[in-house]
Write a protein that holds these residues in place. Structure first.
Motif, PDB file in Angstrom:
ATOM      1  N   LEU A 163       0.839  -1.216   0.000  1.00 21.04           N
ATOM      2  CA  LEU A 163       0.000   0.000   0.000  1.00 21.04           C
ATOM      3  C   LEU A 163       0.871   1.263   0.000  1.00 21.04           C
ATOM      4  O   LEU A 163       0.464   2.297  -0.539  1.00 21.04           O
ATOM      5  CB  LEU A 163      -0.940  -0.015   1.214  1.00 21.04           C
TER       6      LEU A 163
ATOM      7  N   ILE B  53       1.654   1.730  -3.523  1.00 21.67           N
ATOM      8  CA  ILE B  53       0.468   2.272  -4.199  1.00 21.67           C
ATOM      9  C   ILE B  53       0.310   3.761  -3.890  1.00 21.67           C
ATOM     10  O   ILE B  53      -0.101   4.549  -4.747  1.00 21.67           O
ATOM     11  CB  ILE B  53      -0.781   1.465  -3.794  1.00 21.67           C
TER      12      ILE B  53
ATOM     13  N   ALA C 202      -2.663   6.382  -0.003  1.00 24.30           N
ATOM     14  CA  ALA C 202      -3.131   5.026   0.306  1.00 24.30           C
ATOM     15  C   ALA C 202      -2.384   4.517   1.524  1.00 24.30           C
ATOM     16  O   ALA C 202      -1.307   5.013   1.859  1.00 24.30           O
ATOM     17  CB  ALA C 202      -2.879   4.104  -0.884  1.00 24.30           C
TER      18      ALA C 202
ATOM     19  N   LEU D 227      -4.534  -0.210  -8.435  1.00 27.73           N
ATOM     20  CA  LEU D 227      -4.504  -1.369  -7.544  1.00 27.73           C
ATOM     21  C   LEU D 227      -4.556  -2.672  -8.352  1.00 27.73           C
ATOM     22  O   LEU D 227      -3.757  -3.591  -8.132  1.00 27.73           O
ATOM     23  CB  LEU D 227      -5.676  -1.285  -6.566  1.00 27.73           C
TER      24      LEU D 227
ATOM     25  N   LEU E 213      -1.276  -8.772  -2.361  1.00 30.58           N
ATOM     26  CA  LEU E 213      -2.497  -8.039  -2.710  1.00 30.58           C
ATOM     27  C   LEU E 213      -3.523  -8.999  -3.322  1.00 30.58           C
ATOM     28  O   LEU E 213      -4.715  -8.944  -3.008  1.00 30.58           O
ATOM     29  CB  LEU E 213      -2.179  -6.911  -3.699  1.00 30.58           C
TER      30      LEU E 213
ATOM     31  N   ILE F 281      -7.016  -8.631  -1.470  1.00 30.26           N
ATOM     32  CA  ILE F 281      -7.936  -7.625  -2.001  1.00 30.26           C
ATOM     33  C   ILE F 281      -9.200  -8.317  -2.507  1.00 30.26           C
ATOM     34  O   ILE F 281      -9.154  -9.140  -3.423  1.00 30.26           O
ATOM     35  CB  ILE F 281      -7.308  -6.822  -3.163  1.00 30.26           C
TER      36      ILE F 281
ATOM     37  N   LEU G  20     -11.886  -3.790  -7.538  1.00 26.90           N
ATOM     38  CA  LEU G  20     -10.478  -3.638  -7.172  1.00 26.90           C
ATOM     39  C   LEU G  20      -9.642  -4.831  -7.578  1.00 26.90           C
ATOM     40  O   LEU G  20      -8.417  -4.775  -7.576  1.00 26.90           O
ATOM     41  CB  LEU G  20     -10.354  -3.431  -5.651  1.00 26.90           C
ATOM     42  N   ASN G  21     -10.303  -5.959  -7.857  1.00 23.41           N
ATOM     43  CA  ASN G  21      -9.544  -7.168  -8.153  1.00 23.41           C
ATOM     44  C   ASN G  21     -10.285  -7.955  -9.224  1.00 23.41           C
ATOM     45  O   ASN G  21     -11.483  -8.113  -9.130  1.00 23.41           O
ATOM     46  CB  ASN G  21      -9.400  -8.021  -6.888  1.00 23.41           C
TER      47      ASN G  21
END
Lengths: 435, 437
Positions: free
Chosen positions: A283, A286, A306, A336, A406, A410, A434-435
């Motif tokens: 993060l 990010i 983030a 992300l 992640l 995530i 997000l994923n």
């Protein structure tokens, strides 16, 4: 929802101890309160933090905010240091008190000149054990707290974090707010305050950290005089459950604001999990990428960042203020997803770790920050040393490992947006995956 | 090698406050070094005597725009990618701030990279590119910063302060500037600012942290001697910006529902009335005592949630302000009580000798506590004093000068700056249905 790959934590390099300061002592008071003290003699400034374990997760809907309210009322004066005497002591010492309250614990920090340390801590201890609770002082705390809550509700930059909670953690115990609500704070009585203090001010719920020139032997005597009479015992706190977000969710709050404010929260490893360190490093990378993509490349924002929390249960978050929320959110989610799908350049990871090392060293120059580091890591990881070793231990992490961590964690995101939907088309706002 | 330092001032401040030394390069750059070896980091700050106070209505916001462009690339790091990569390589944390009366840029990095950090700062301060494409993008970033300010609960109050206290030149207190100027900013305007203000004789280099005096001064000399002397800044000859010529009361709508009252007088300028600034600070420190009348009348036994009365040290916009939060339904009553209290505190009998001594002790302790870390010294403390006071002599002798303040000095200060002087009062409270007042 947590992924099945939970157990495939990244393998961290061997633990480094190079950054651990050698001048740290640990001891307990006669009633069992643990103390972690770093002797630092570069000037005559002392820092002492008292951590009170409990937080808003140990309260109910009706009592949320009571821990803060009770502690704030207690430090208005005591039996031996009634209001005028306490205020005179503050005038003479110029002691600086800061406090913070979260889901898992509260913290009071004292910054003062060495010669005043003993007297101030004795007075503070008396406030906690024998608070005066003058009705007029209680009302002053209540008015001030309610005003503070109203300010936060009105300020979109503060409130957007709670709008995101509506999307990310409905029904979760962390929905109870450490500061309480205007309704709960307005209802607390003197009896509520006394009951709360009786529960929380117990040796088993407390941790003291110190940084400053006072030597451990002398410090022990001072702390014993101040806090040695605190009774033993302490509350057992129920475990906190994980966040369960069944689908990407967006909550929009309409306000007449010239720029939109956006927060998205998503699952992160809980306290003690070996994935938490690489997740937090990911993060931090990010954070750099958001700056590059949203601010430098696309000029969509002044502020974007983030990070990940360090509570018992955690979440990652991304934030942006922007006049074009649809485009900014799409890019933010893309950053992300992109890092999950395609590991970033290794140089970026190394640079992020270098900056984190500078940040950690900068933190180690302030006694308040050192007290916070040692205490919060002791509470959240069981060992204060992790505060000093964490960044260096992250130095061997590869960008592939960051992508993997992640990918494991995530899931669905909870989005909160405050925007003027008369100027921003709400049809273009949706929960971005997000994923 | 012949030293390029012109004069050397060894300024070891009082026993507990931060130690520092000051030297000046031949090109006029003031170099201030304050070692602290508690942690292996060093903060390097460049303070420049510029800011909104140097602007006109046509340039209001350019000092701040310039600050943004500092971080956008230079001759050594010609684009944002190269610049950002270097930040990572050196582990640099960076920031900049634009105030009405000063602008400063600062980086923190590991002390093992100190020399590289000095090179980084030299390149950034002496050769910014002001690339038009970068400016176009940064314009939108600054506009978002401006929009965020509009959402602040205190925006209405800030604007009222600006219009009433700085009525002759409200732009001189507004660092963010106005949208028209931000929208029109172009490289030539940036170069104009650079030409006039971004010269070594108008700047100070402050180095604090895990460094030694010799090494820090040597590197400063090696790396910054090539910065060309300017001699073009008009900063020291600017006129006062604050101007209160009659009693005024302004009611401001409160978007949060909070109540807030402030009463403001003009204060002594540190450049024209430096002697009055010491009793002003002792007096403000006295009012901060919670055991004395001001606090007990207005907070302990009064309607205010908190209260302060203090002097703000500035060159062009110095002020004496009394202010505090108050429940909105008691705002009118609070204003009357505060004005009455201000009348009372103009009488020297309002003060006691012990309290004055306590106030002086308080200021000593405040200095110690405020300069705990090298970052505090390099970013918060020294740049402020160097710019507003014009040199560090004021800062060096400040604590001794405070010690010399007596009751007669307080009385003279009250007579000069409060008694019979016009004031501006601001009452922030919900005005719904009243149409503003």
């Amino acid at each position: 929802m947590r992924k099945a790959l939970l157990l495939l934590a990244v393998s961290l390099p061997a633990v480094s101890t190079a950054q651990i300061p050698p001048d740290v002592s640990e001891f307990s008071l006669s009633n069992g309160i643990p103390v972690i003290s770093r002797t630092v003699a570069n000037n005559e400034i002392e820092g002492v933090s008292l951590f009170i374990i409990g937080g808003s997760s140990a309260l109910s809907e009706q009592t949320q905010g009571l821990e803060r309210f009770a502690l704030e009322c207690a430090v208005m004066g005591s039996e031996d240091y009634p209001g005028p005497v306490w205020r005179d002591l503050m005038d003479r010492t110029q002691a600086q008190w800061t406090s913070s309250f979260n889901y898992d614990y509260s913290r009071y920090h004292l910054k003062c000149i060495s010669e005043d340390l003993a007297q101030l801590l004795v007075a503070f201890g008396d406030c906690l054990l024998n608070p005066e609770l003058d009705p007029q002082a209680l009302e002053q705390v209540r008015i001030s707290t309610v005003q503070d809550l109203q300010d936060k509700r009105t300020d979109p930059d503060s409130w957007v974090w709670l709008v995101a909670n509506d999307a990310f953690m409905p029904g979760h115990t962390y929905r109870k707010l450490p500061d309480g609500t205007e309704e709960t704070v307005s209802s607390f009585t003197e009896d509520d305050v006394r009951t709360m203090l009786d529960i929380r001010i117990r040796a088993g719920s407390l941790l003291i950290t110190h940084a400053g020139p006072t030597a451990p032997e002398e410090l022990r005597e001072i702390l014993e005089a101040a806090f040695g009479d605190i009774p033993a015992g302490g509350q057992e706190y129920p475990p906190v459950g994980p966040f369960t977000v069944d689908a990407d969710t967006l909550v929009i709050q309409q306000r007449e604001v010239p720029t939109a404010y956006v927060v998205v929260k998503f699952n992160a490893p809980p306290q003690g999990h070996p994935d938490l360190l690489p997740f937090r490093m990911a993060l931090t990378v990010i954070d750099d990428l958001l700056w590059q993509v949203l601010r430098t490349d696309n000029a969509l924002t002044y502020a974007t960042y983030a990070g990940a929390t360090t509570y018992r249960e955690n979440w990652g978050y991304m934030y942006v203020s922007t006049p074009e929320p649809a485009r900014a959110c799409s890019l933010m989610a893309g950053v992300l997803r992109g890092m999950i799908d395609d590991p970033v350049d290794g140089g970026l990871v190394e640079g992020t770790i270098e900056k984190s090392l500078t940040r950690m060293r900068l933190t180690a120059a302030s006694k308040a920050d050192q007290c916070w580091m040692m205490g919060s890591y002791q509470i959240s990881t069981g060992d204060w040393r992790n505060a000093f070793t964490e960044v260096e231990n992250a130095s061997g992490i590869t960008s592939e490992e960051l992508s993997a961590v992640l990918e494991r964690w995530i899931g669905n995101g909870g989005w909160g947006i405050i925007a003027d939907t008369t100027s921003v088309n709400p049809d273009r706002l949706r929960p971005w995956p997000l994923n | 090698m012949k030293s390029l330092f012109l004069l050397i001032t060894v300024a070891l401040s009082s026993a507990f406050a931060a130690e520092f030394q000051v030297r000046q390069l031949e090109n006029g750059l003031t170099v201030i070094v304050s070692p602290d070896h508690i942690s292996p980091v060093v903060t390097i700050c460049i303070a420049v005597k510029t800011g909104a106070t140097c602007e006109t209505p046509e340039t209001n916001g350019l000092a701040h725009f310039y600050e943004h462009m500092f971080f956008k690339g230079n001759e050594a790091l010609p684009d944002q990618t190269a610049y950002n990569r270097r930040l990572g390589e050196l582990g640099i944390l960076q920031n900049g701030t634009t105030y009405p009366e000063r602008v400063q840029y600062f980086i923190t990095l590991g002390s093992d990279e100190f020399e590289n950090g000095m090179t980084f700062m030299f390149d950034a301060i002496t050769s910014p590119l002001f690339d038009m494409e970068e400016m176009e993008r940064e314009r939108e970033v600054i506009m978002n910063e401006y929009q965020r300010g509009l959402s602040s609960p205190f925006y209405n109050l800030t604007m009222a302060n600006q219009e009433v206290l700085f009525s002759d030149a409200p732009w001189r207190i507004s660092a963010i500037g106005v949208p028209e100027v931000i929208e029109a900013a172009a490289p030539p305007a940036m170069h104009d600012f650079q030409h006039i203000y971004y010269t070594p004789d108008n700047s100070a280099l402050i180095i604090a942290g895990d460094v030694d005096y010799d090494e820090a001064f040597r590197l400063a000399e090696e790396q910054f001697s090539g910065w060309e002397y300017g001699g073009r800044s008009n900063y020291d000859s600017l006129s006062m910006s604050i101007s209160i010529d009659r009693d005024t009361t302004v009611y401001v709508d409160s978007p949060t529902g909070a109540g807030y009252i402030s009463v403001v007088f003009e204060g002594p300028s540190i450049s024209t009335d430096p002697g009055d600034s010491y009793p002003a600070d002792v007096w403000g420190s006295y009012l901060a005592l919670m055991s004395r009348e001001f606090f007990t009348d207005l907070v302990t036994n009064g309607p205010f949630i908190n209260i302060y009365g203090s002097y703000y040290t500035q060159r062009f916009g110095p002020s004496i302000t009394f202010a505090g939060l108050i429940p909105p339904d008691r705002a009118e009553e609070g204003l009357a009580l505060l004005l009455d209290e201000i009348d009372q505190l103009q009488d020297i009998d309002y003060y006691d000798q012990e309290g004055i001594q306590l106030a002086k002790d308080e200021l000593h302790r405040h200095r110690i506590l405020a300069e705990e870390t090298s970052y505090d010294v390099a970013v918060e403390s020294i740049p402020f004093w160097w710019v507003v006071a014009g040199s560090l002599e004021y800062y060096e002798t400040y604590l001794d000068s405070l010690s010399a303040v007596g009751m007669e000095d307080i009385e003279a200060f009250l007579d000069e700056w409060l008694t019979g002087r016009p004031r501006a009062a601001f009452v922030m409270m919900p005005l719904e249905g009243e149409g503003g007042r």
